[in-house]
Design a protein around this motif. Structure first.
Motif, short mmCIF file in Angstrom:
data_model
loop_
_atom_site.label_atom_id
_atom_site.label_comp_id
_atom_site.label_asym_id
_atom_site.label_seq_id
_atom_site.Cartn_x
_atom_site.Cartn_y
_atom_site.Cartn_z
N GLU A 5 -1.64 4.89 9.68
CA GLU A 5 -1.88 6.11 8.92
C GLU A 5 -0.74 6.43 7.97
OE1 GLU A 5 -0.18 9.18 12.33
OE2 GLU A 5 -2.33 9.03 11.96
N LYS A 6 0.39 5.73 8.12
CA LYS A 6 1.53 5.94 7.24
C LYS A 6 1.66 4.85 6.18
CE LYS A 6 4.37 8.78 10.25
NZ LYS A 6 5.71 8.99 10.84
N GLY A 7 0.66 3.99 6.04
CA GLY A 7 0.69 2.98 5.00
C GLY A 7 0.61 1.58 5.55
N GLN A 61 -4.70 7.03 3.53
CA GLN A 61 -5.12 5.88 4.32
C GLN A 61 -5.41 4.70 3.40
OE1 GLN A 61 -5.39 5.83 7.89
NE2 GLN A 61 -5.42 3.64 7.41
N LEU A 62 -4.77 3.58 3.65
CA LEU A 62 -5.00 2.38 2.88
C LEU A 62 -6.16 1.58 3.46
CD1 LEU A 62 -1.34 1.15 2.30
CD2 LEU A 62 -2.95 1.73 0.49
N ARG A 63 -6.85 0.85 2.59
CA ARG A 63 -7.90 -0.06 3.03
C ARG A 63 -7.82 -1.34 2.20
NH1 ARG A 63 -10.04 4.09 0.22
NH2 ARG A 63 -11.23 3.61 -1.68
N VAL A 64 -8.18 -2.45 2.82
CA VAL A 64 -8.14 -3.75 2.15
C VAL A 64 -9.38 -3.88 1.27
CG1 VAL A 64 -8.10 -6.25 2.46
CG2 VAL A 64 -6.85 -4.76 4.06
N VAL A 65 -9.17 -4.23 0.00
CA VAL A 65 -10.31 -4.44 -0.91
C VAL A 65 -10.43 -5.90 -1.35
CG1 VAL A 65 -10.40 -2.07 -1.76
CG2 VAL A 65 -8.91 -3.72 -2.90
N SER A 75 -6.22 -0.33 -1.34
CA SER A 75 -6.68 0.74 -2.22
C SER A 75 -6.58 2.08 -1.50
CB SER A 75 -8.13 0.48 -2.65
OG SER A 75 -8.60 1.54 -3.46
N TRP A 76 -6.46 3.14 -2.29
CA TRP A 76 -6.50 4.51 -1.77
C TRP A 76 -6.95 5.44 -2.89
CZ3 TRP A 76 -2.12 2.48 -3.80
CH2 TRP A 76 -1.30 3.29 -4.60
N HIS A 81 -6.36 4.11 -7.28
CA HIS A 81 -5.05 3.48 -7.21
C HIS A 81 -5.10 2.30 -6.24
CE1 HIS A 81 -3.72 6.85 -9.46
NE2 HIS A 81 -3.64 7.70 -8.46
N GLN A 82 -4.32 1.28 -6.57
CA GLN A 82 -4.27 0.10 -5.71
C GLN A 82 -2.84 -0.45 -5.66
OE1 GLN A 82 -7.06 -2.57 -7.59
NE2 GLN A 82 -8.81 -1.76 -6.45
N VAL A 83 -2.56 -1.17 -4.56
CA VAL A 83 -1.33 -1.93 -4.43
C VAL A 83 -1.71 -3.37 -4.16
CG1 VAL A 83 0.66 -2.39 -2.96
CG2 VAL A 83 0.16 -0.06 -3.63
#
Length: 854
Positions: A5-7, A61-65, A75-76, A81-83
């Protein structure tokens, strides 16, 4: 990779050294992304900067795209936005709307020296073994030796800012607003130092450091906040857009976007960088304020004029200067005392011969509703017969040397020890020193100036404390250096709050600062000199501070050292009256410089601009309310208000005061004409003195005399002024208001006015304030609440309204007051400048009313 939950967390391995690092990526709900790199298993916990961040932002919350053998994309924020993390070579991209805006480790410059155990001692006479690195643990600088406790531990990384060719921030430097390319010179250095009459156009460190870099292009404003308090270097490399030549003749050459490469290198700590994604300048300021705190709402008196000198001689001298302002009808609010007011440079004392009745002196000023500010430096005279020194020594409140003894250095009192403000206990003890029962001779109308707090050590390396001095918790000074003044500022601020029982807003000026210092008061640009070049450089210096969150800032009027010629002094007063912190100050070796000592013509010119400053205080106070609540600086580069106009991006000789006023101070001698850029082809600008209107999107050639202070009001804005200046801000607070409505090309305008008691925290604790909005549309000016929150009863009235840009004379003006019916008002219309003026209105600010132009 581990998601939580923290990235997201990633392990990094440097193939040559086998160094293992831990990368954490934390996107937050305020459109910021925190990048943290630390050792995976450090020898001991590496230093992380405390007290600067006001809280941990709520993470997304990050999720894999997408995922492949080369990269993983997370993505979030609803996918906006994406990393994207690339495995080898490692880099991290931040994307907004599928476009890469920032790349971390773009050039593979990630640098992380790991902590090590102390080296074994090489016996005398034996040569160093091949793998012995003990020589790295010691450095010499002139006669000084610096010993590192856990070996060199520097960290660094590079960023690519895609599409950006203008970057700003990184105060404090005596340089241009736009940061320069460093390829052919020194990097920007962030290392707080006492630099007397500092060199201009230099990238060397000065008194304070804010490791915030702001990049701007028409589509986006972006920030990099590098949270590190050790010595830091920043390189900036601009790469303009260019053609890339494809080897295939049939393929057209494609054009690449410009970019800026930024390289950070710090002596110690961890990589703790927050990327602020904007996208607007206003959103970026808000994001940064959410991280490090909002500008403290200053007491109203501190926005008036301050008179200072090193030093006013005695009580009679102070009273004579105070009387001089009254005799010459010049308003002012605060007179200051430098180090000579103390007993032998012992702070929290008074020279009993020169200031036998300090409380009486303060009461004398308070009867006129004026204040006294005194200096309090961080060095404490080594004097076993002085109770305060003994308390600090016995309480363990001093910094120690590397051998564990109390560190001693030289400053104004001679041999001195330095308070360890990194210790919460020391800060609490220091705060208690400001209590009225302890600080003999002080009263509630006494306020404080923190100077020499870089810290300045006359016989230290670079006139500061050795890096291997030891602070609270065994921390080396190298870790906390740039925080030293920040922590003294914090302790002083808390001390004045405690002194008042939490009821009164403090005023504290500090020479040294760091990110977050805006929470505690004001700063200034230090020991400048009386020359035209220093006047000129003060504008980009203050704009850089403002962009980096330090909104309450100013420069010594007239220059601290050397003697200004009358023309320079007048021009400096004209400029400083249009800047947030307004103080005249000079060194003891200069000639006396009170405004009436240069002949009536000079006195009249200075009186005029100080009076105009006091008339404009309702507007300034409203701007500081917005800074306190939204993070918007009162002083703004043109590009903040005109983010798509590239011709504004490098302008640093003029600026916006809020969104309504454009100032272009005269900073050259003997000029008869200046060039003023009026941005916005769709904008209308009005000279505030002549009310003449000018179309925007042009450079105006403006004739000037010694009385000319070039200020323009933007069409579409409303500015509130006091109808008089009085003798101090307490007079202005209850004076009637005049409102200037500057119409845009659609005949519309709006603006706000903030009111509270000007000195307490009642605005916060009891919501005792009012925020009113003035809005004009279709010939009707309305006064309504701008916020549902807040109640403040006051007798302030609007006496007159001037409407600029009204193209024809109206047939009637009707005033409607809620619950009181309609009244026809007398008015004047000046056709030559298309201005309507309505006087004798007597409309309560806190009442709903409107004026209909027929």
């Amino acid at each position: 990779m581990v998601l939580s939950e923290k990235g997201a967390r990633f392990e990094l391995l440097e193939p040559d050294t086998q160094t293992k690092l831990l990368l954490s990526v934390s996107p937050c709900k305020n459109d910021t992304v925190k990048i943290l790199v630390d050792e995976l298993r450090p020898l001991k916990a590496r230093y992380r900067v405390p007290d600067v961040m006001t809280g941990e932002p709520q993470c997304e919350q990050l999720r894999v795209v997408r995922q492949s053998q080369h990269s993983i994309t997370l993505s979030w924020s609803s996918g906006c936005h994406q990393v994207c993390v690339w495995h080898f070579p490692f880099r991290l991209e931040i994307l907004c709307e599928e476009e890469v805006v920032v790349t971390f480790n773009s050039k593979g410059k990630l640098w992380f020296e790991t902590l090590q155990d102390p080296p074994r001692v090489t016996p005398p006479g034996r040569e160093l073994e091949e793998d012995d690195t003990s020589f790295l643990w010691k450095e010499t600088f002139r006669q000084f030796e610096d010993v590192k406790a856990n070996c060199p531990s520097s960290i660094g990384s590079d960023f690519c800012l895609h599409g950006f060719s203008h970057v700003f921030g990184l105060p404090e430097h005596a340089d241009s607003l736009q940061l320069k390319d460093t390829r052919d010179g020194e990097p920007y250095r962030l290392y707080n130092l006492d630099v007397f009459a500092y060199e201009l156009h230099s990238r060397l460190g000065l008194y304070g450091s804010v490791p915030l870099l702001v990049a701007h292009k028409p589509e986006r404003t972006l920030g990099l906040f590098w949270l590190n308090a050790s010595e830091t270097f920043v390189n900036v490399y601009y790469r303009p857009s260019d053609h890339q030549n494809d080897q295939t003749p049939r393929v057209k050459r494609r054009r690449t976007q410009p970019q800026t490469d930024v390289r950070w290198l710090s002596e110690s700590g961890v990589i703790d960088c927050t990327v602020l994604l904007g996208p607007t300048p206003q959103q970026l300021f808000s994001q940064y304020a959410q991280l490090t705190g909002y500008q403290a709402l200053p007491p109203l008196f501190s926005l008036g004029y301050h008179q200072c000198r090193w030093n006013y001689d005695d009580e009679a001298d102070v009273k004579a200067v105070d009387a001089g302002f009254d005799h010459h009808d010049i308003p002012y609010d605060v007179i200051w005392l430098d180090i000579e007011h103390t007993e032998g440079k012992r702070y929290f004392t008074w020279d009993s011969a020169l200031f036998p009745d300090p409380a009486g002196l303060q009461r004398h000023l308070e009867k006129k509703r004026r204040k006294l500010v005194v200096i309090s430096d961080p060095h404490i005279k080594v004097d076993p017969d002085w109770l305060l020194y003994c308390e600090a020594r016995d309480g363990g409140h001093f910094v120690k040397n590397r051998e564990g003894q109390i560190y001693r250095g030289s400053c104004w009192p001679g041999e001195s020890s330095y308070l360890d403000f990194s210790s919460p206990d020391t800060r609490a003890w220091y705060s208690r020193c400001f209590g009225l029962e302890k600080y003999k001779g002080s009263t509630p109308s006494l306020f404080v100036w923190n100077d020499m707090n870089e810290p300045s050590v006359f016989d230290g390396p670079e006139k500061t404390m050795p890096k291997d001095a030891v602070h609270y918790g065994g921390l080396a000074h190298r870790e906390v250096h740039n925080l030293y003044g920040f922590h003294q500022h914090m302790a002083t601020f808390e001390g004045l709050i405690t002194r008042s029982g939490g009821s009164q807003r403090p005023f504290v000026l500090s020479r040294s600062f760091f990110a977050g210092s805006q929470r505690f008061g004001a700063v200034w640009t230090g020991d400048n000199a009386a020359s035209w070049d220093y006047l000129k450089i003060s504008i980009p210096m203050l704009l850089s501070l403002s962009v980096a969150g330090i909104a309450f800032c100013g420069a010594d009027v007239g220059g601290f050292v050397q003697d200004p010629e009358p023309e320079l002094l007048i021009r400096w007063y004209q400029a400083a009256a249009l800047q947030p912190f307004f103080r005249g100050h000079s060194a003891k070796m200069t000639k006396r410089r009170e405004p009436w000592l240069f002949g009536e013509e000079v006195t009249a010119a200075i009186r005029s601009v100080i009076e105009e400053r006091y008339c404009l205080l309702p507007y300034w106070y409203t701007l500081f309310h917005h800074s306190h609540t939204c993070g918007l600086p009162p002083l703004r580069p043109l590009w903040v208000e005109f983010p798509r106009e590239q011709n504004t991006f490098s302008v640093d000789n003029q600026y916006m005061i809020g969104r309504a006023l454009l100032a272009c101070p005269v900073t050259e001698p003997k000029v008869k004409e200046i060039q003023v850029l009026l941005p916005g082809s769709a904008e209308v600008w009005f000279d505030i003195h002549s009310a003449e209107g000018f179309k925007g999107g042009r450079t105006l050639s403006l004739p000037v005399t010694m009385d000319t202070v070039p200020v323009f009001q933007r069409g579409g804005s409303v500015v509130c002024r006091s109808t008089g200046s009085g003798s101090c801000t307490a007079d202005v607070q209850w004076m009637p208001l005049s409102i200037t409505v500057a119409l845009n090309s659609q005949g519309a305008a709006d603006g706000e006015l903030y009111l509270d008691d000007g000195h307490s925290f009642s605005y916060r604790d009891r919501k005792a304030f009012c925020l009113r909005r003035f809005n004009m549309l279709s010939g009707r000016l309305l006064c309504r609440p701008a916020s549902e929150e807040g109640t403040y009863e006051c007798e302030t009235v609007v006496q007159s309204v001037s409407i600029l840009g009204l193209k024809s004379k109206p047939s009637s003006v009707v005033v409607h007051v809620s619950g009181a019916g309609d009244t026809r008002a007398a008015f004047q219309y000046t056709e030559s400048c298309s201005t309507l003026t309505v006087n004798d209105l007597d409309l309560r600010v806190t009442t709903d009313w409107d004026i209909q132009i027929g």
